[in-house]
Design a protein around this motif. Structure first.
Motif, PDB file in Angstrom:
ATOM      1  N   VAL A  35      12.924   6.298   7.835  1.00 55.14           N
ATOM      2  CA  VAL A  35      14.115   6.472   6.750  1.00 55.14           C
ATOM      3  C   VAL A  35      15.088   5.840   8.276  1.00 55.14           C
ATOM      4  CG1 VAL A  35      15.833   7.439   5.903  1.00 55.14           C
ATOM      5  CG2 VAL A  35      14.362   7.858   5.423  1.00 55.14           C
ATOM      6  N   ASN A  36      15.608   6.490   9.325  1.00 56.17           N
ATOM      7  CA  ASN A  36      15.959   5.875  10.075  1.00 56.17           C
ATOM      8  C   ASN A  36      15.117   4.572  10.989  1.00 56.17           C
ATOM      9  OD1 ASN A  36      17.160   8.115  10.383  1.00 56.17           O
ATOM     10  ND2 ASN A  36      16.834   9.265  11.768  1.00 56.17           N
ATOM     11  N   THR A  37      14.536   4.358  11.210  1.00 52.03           N
ATOM     12  CA  THR A  37      13.918   3.664  11.633  1.00 52.03           C
ATOM     13  C   THR A  37      14.041   1.457  10.723  1.00 52.03           C
ATOM     14  OG1 THR A  37      11.866   4.276  12.931  1.00 52.03           O
ATOM     15  CG2 THR A  37      11.886   2.186  12.243  1.00 52.03           C
ATOM     16  N   ILE A  38      14.004   2.194   9.615  1.00 50.57           N
ATOM     17  CA  ILE A  38      14.296   1.295   8.309  1.00 50.57           C
ATOM     18  C   ILE A  38      16.026   0.771   8.556  1.00 50.57           C
ATOM     19  CG2 ILE A  38      14.530   1.159   6.013  1.00 50.57           C
ATOM     20  CD1 ILE A  38      11.749   0.326   6.743  1.00 50.57           C
ATOM     21  N   TYR A 100       7.041  -4.391   0.259  1.00 50.99           N
ATOM     22  CA  TYR A 100       7.607  -5.556  -0.456  1.00 50.99           C
ATOM     23  C   TYR A 100       7.971  -5.811   0.661  1.00 50.99           C
ATOM     24  CZ  TYR A 100      11.940  -7.235  -2.655  1.00 50.99           C
ATOM     25  OH  TYR A 100      12.558  -8.719  -3.107  1.00 50.99           O
ATOM     26  N   ALA A 101       8.602  -5.548   1.919  1.00 46.08           N
ATOM     27  CA  ALA A 101       9.388  -6.178   3.346  1.00 46.08           C
ATOM     28  C   ALA A 101       7.967  -7.199   3.869  1.00 46.08           C
ATOM     29  CB  ALA A 101       9.646  -5.032   4.666  1.00 46.08           C
ATOM     30  N   VAL A 102       7.276  -6.895   3.939  1.00 40.20           N
ATOM     31  CA  VAL A 102       5.703  -7.915   4.506  1.00 40.20           C
ATOM     32  C   VAL A 102       6.289  -9.461   3.888  1.00 40.20           C
ATOM     33  CG1 VAL A 102       2.726  -7.995   5.145  1.00 40.20           C
ATOM     34  CG2 VAL A 102       4.058  -5.605   4.665  1.00 40.20           C
ATOM     35  N   PHE A 103       6.261  -9.103   2.286  1.00 35.40           N
ATOM     36  CA  PHE A 103       6.310 -10.858   1.827  1.00 35.40           C
ATOM     37  C   PHE A 103       7.146 -11.288   1.301  1.00 35.40           C
ATOM     38  CE2 PHE A 103       2.475  -7.587   0.530  1.00 35.40           C
ATOM     39  CZ  PHE A 103       1.632  -7.885   0.848  1.00 35.40           C
ATOM     40  N   MET A 104       8.301 -10.193   2.233  1.00 32.30           N
ATOM     41  CA  MET A 104       9.455 -10.802   2.036  1.00 32.30           C
ATOM     42  C   MET A 104      10.218 -12.575   2.342  1.00 32.30           C
ATOM     43  SD  MET A 104      13.456  -8.639   2.308  1.00 32.30           S
ATOM     44  CE  MET A 104      12.729  -8.727   4.123  1.00 32.30           C
ATOM     45  N   THR A 105      10.848 -12.811   1.768  1.00 33.52           N
ATOM     46  CA  THR A 105      10.821 -14.529   1.996  1.00 33.52           C
ATOM     47  C   THR A 105      12.615 -15.008   1.829  1.00 33.52           C
ATOM     48  OG1 THR A 105      10.231 -15.277   0.200  1.00 33.52           O
ATOM     49  CG2 THR A 105       8.402 -14.767   1.722  1.00 33.52           C
ATOM     50  N   SER A 106      13.071 -14.291   1.566  1.00 34.98           N
ATOM     51  CA  SER A 106      14.544 -15.271   1.086  1.00 34.98           C
ATOM     52  C   SER A 106      15.426 -13.890   0.907  1.00 34.98           C
ATOM     53  CB  SER A 106      14.577 -15.003  -0.504  1.00 34.98           C
ATOM     54  OG  SER A 106      14.783 -13.959  -1.846  1.00 34.98           O
ATOM     55  N   VAL A 107      16.496 -14.202   1.280  1.00 35.91           N
ATOM     56  CA  VAL A 107      18.080 -13.630   1.088  1.00 35.91           C
ATOM     57  C   VAL A 107      18.177 -12.602  -0.230  1.00 35.91           C
ATOM     58  CG1 VAL A 107      20.710 -13.485   1.120  1.00 35.91           C
ATOM     59  CG2 VAL A 107      19.152 -14.736   3.011  1.00 35.91           C
ATOM     60  N   SER A 108      17.853 -12.896  -1.502  1.00 33.33           N
ATOM     61  CA  SER A 108      17.622 -12.391  -2.441  1.00 33.33           C
ATOM     62  C   SER A 108      16.824 -10.879  -2.474  1.00 33.33           C
ATOM     63  CB  SER A 108      17.940 -12.928  -3.524  1.00 33.33           C
ATOM     64  OG  SER A 108      16.216 -14.064  -3.499  1.00 33.33           O
ATOM     65  N   ILE A 177       6.280  -4.124  10.503  1.00 38.24           N
ATOM     66  CA  ILE A 177       7.285  -3.361   9.903  1.00 38.24           C
ATOM     67  C   ILE A 177       6.293  -2.541   8.497  1.00 38.24           C
ATOM     68  CG2 ILE A 177       8.207  -5.066   7.741  1.00 38.24           C
ATOM     69  CD1 ILE A 177      10.383  -2.564   9.180  1.00 38.24           C
ATOM     70  N   LEU A 178       5.218  -2.305   9.027  1.00 43.62           N
ATOM     71  CA  LEU A 178       4.224  -2.909   7.785  1.00 43.62           C
ATOM     72  C   LEU A 178       4.023  -0.733   8.397  1.00 43.62           C
ATOM     73  CD1 LEU A 178       2.380  -2.338   5.375  1.00 43.62           C
ATOM     74  CD2 LEU A 178       1.018  -3.694   6.152  1.00 43.62           C
ATOM     75  N   SER A 179       3.938  -1.670   9.262  1.00 47.61           N
ATOM     76  CA  SER A 179       2.878   0.715  10.621  1.00 47.61           C
ATOM     77  C   SER A 179       4.495   1.669   9.937  1.00 47.61           C
ATOM     78  CB  SER A 179       3.346   0.266  11.888  1.00 47.61           C
ATOM     79  OG  SER A 179       4.627  -0.100  12.765  1.00 47.61           O
ATOM     80  N   VAL A 180       5.680   1.283   9.620  1.00 53.74           N
ATOM     81  CA  VAL A 180       6.128   1.962   9.265  1.00 53.74           C
ATOM     82  C   VAL A 180       6.007   2.780   7.994  1.00 53.74           C
ATOM     83  CG1 VAL A 180       8.866   3.165   9.187  1.00 53.74           C
ATOM     84  CG2 VAL A 180       8.375   1.058  10.826  1.00 53.74           C
ATOM     85  N   ALA A 181       5.089   2.663   7.818  1.00 50.92           N
ATOM     86  CA  ALA A 181       4.904   3.392   6.171  1.00 50.92           C
ATOM     87  C   ALA A 181       3.923   4.084   6.702  1.00 50.92           C
ATOM     88  CB  ALA A 181       3.666   2.297   5.603  1.00 50.92           C
ATOM     89  N   LEU A 182       3.088   3.859   7.845  1.00 49.48           N
ATOM     90  CA  LEU A 182       2.328   5.744   8.470  1.00 49.48           C
ATOM     91  C   LEU A 182       2.867   6.948   8.833  1.00 49.48           C
ATOM     92  CD1 LEU A 182      -0.033   4.153  11.365  1.00 49.48           C
ATOM     93  CD2 LEU A 182      -0.327   4.367   9.088  1.00 49.48           C
TER      94      LEU A 182
END
Length: 213
Positions: A35-38, A100-108, A177-182
């Motif tokens: 949580v803190n890392t995100i 989700y963050a792995v595939f994020m491409t826009s500000v929205s 960022i995906l590694s945080v899922a661990l």
């Protein structure tokens, strides 16, 4: 400093006597580190993707505005069902956010991610405190919560280390960022173990609340 360290050592020896408590603290340390890392790395990650800094700051503010009512809503959920359910919901949302963050491409899309985080950030912390309060001896709540708060202060180490190592090895910030899922997955597994230990515990002299599971 010496007296503080001695007090911490004494508290740790007491905490070790309560298996559900020490298991929960290990689980908490893992998922709250995520949580803190995100929170700490969200802006840096957005900048790495080329998003404008002012848009990223707006997203962080959005988390704060959404967080307050969401925490109240989750508090009602914890009262009705169990704070444990709220914690698992929060962990699940954070796991989804990392993917989700792995595939994020826009500000929205960043704003959408911020909204999801805002819904569970404060709630996950509040539910964790509530559940922990059901595990610890009632007459030593201050001492045990002091140890709990200390664990939270050290919960911003594994995530940045994971992200940094992954980015160094892969050269890809998305994989980092995906590694945080661990951390969320590990925390969830430990939380299941802690909940089972709490259900199987036989409290002596009212030390543990039987409703902890």
């Amino acid at each position: 400093m010496r007296e503080g360290f001695e007090e911490l050592t004494r508290t740790f020896k007491e905490v070790r006597k309560y298996r559900p408590v020490i298991l929960f603290l290990l689980a908490y340390w893992m998922y709250i580190d995520g949580v803190n890392t995100i929170m700490k790395m969200a802006v840096d990650y957005g900048l790495a993707l080329g998003f404008p800094a002012d848009s990223l700051i707006s997203g962080i503010l959005m988390i704060q505005f959404i967080g307050f009512p969401a925490t109240l809503l989750f508090g009602a959920l914890g009262d009705r069902i169990s704070p444990l359910v709220g914690i698992f919901v929060g962990i699940g949302v954070y796991c989804a956010v990392t993917f989700y963050a792995v595939f994020m491409t826009s500000v929205s899309e960043f704003y959408l991610m911020a909204a999801a985080i805002g819904c569970v950030q404060g709630a996950t912390q509040a539910m964790s405190r509530s559940y922990y309060g059901r595990l610890i001896p009632r007459d030593r709540a201050g001492e045990f919560f002091g140890f709990y708060n200390m664990m939270g202060k050290f919960a911003a180490v594994l995530g940045p280390l994971l992200m940094g190592t992954t980015a160094l090895l892969t050269g890809n910030s998305r994989m980092a960022i995906l590694s945080v899922a661990l951390l969320f997955a590990g925390g969830a597994v430990m939380l299941v173990i802690a909940a089972r230990a709490a259900r199987n515990a036989t409290p002596a002299a009212g030390s543990l609340e039987t409703s902890a599971g």
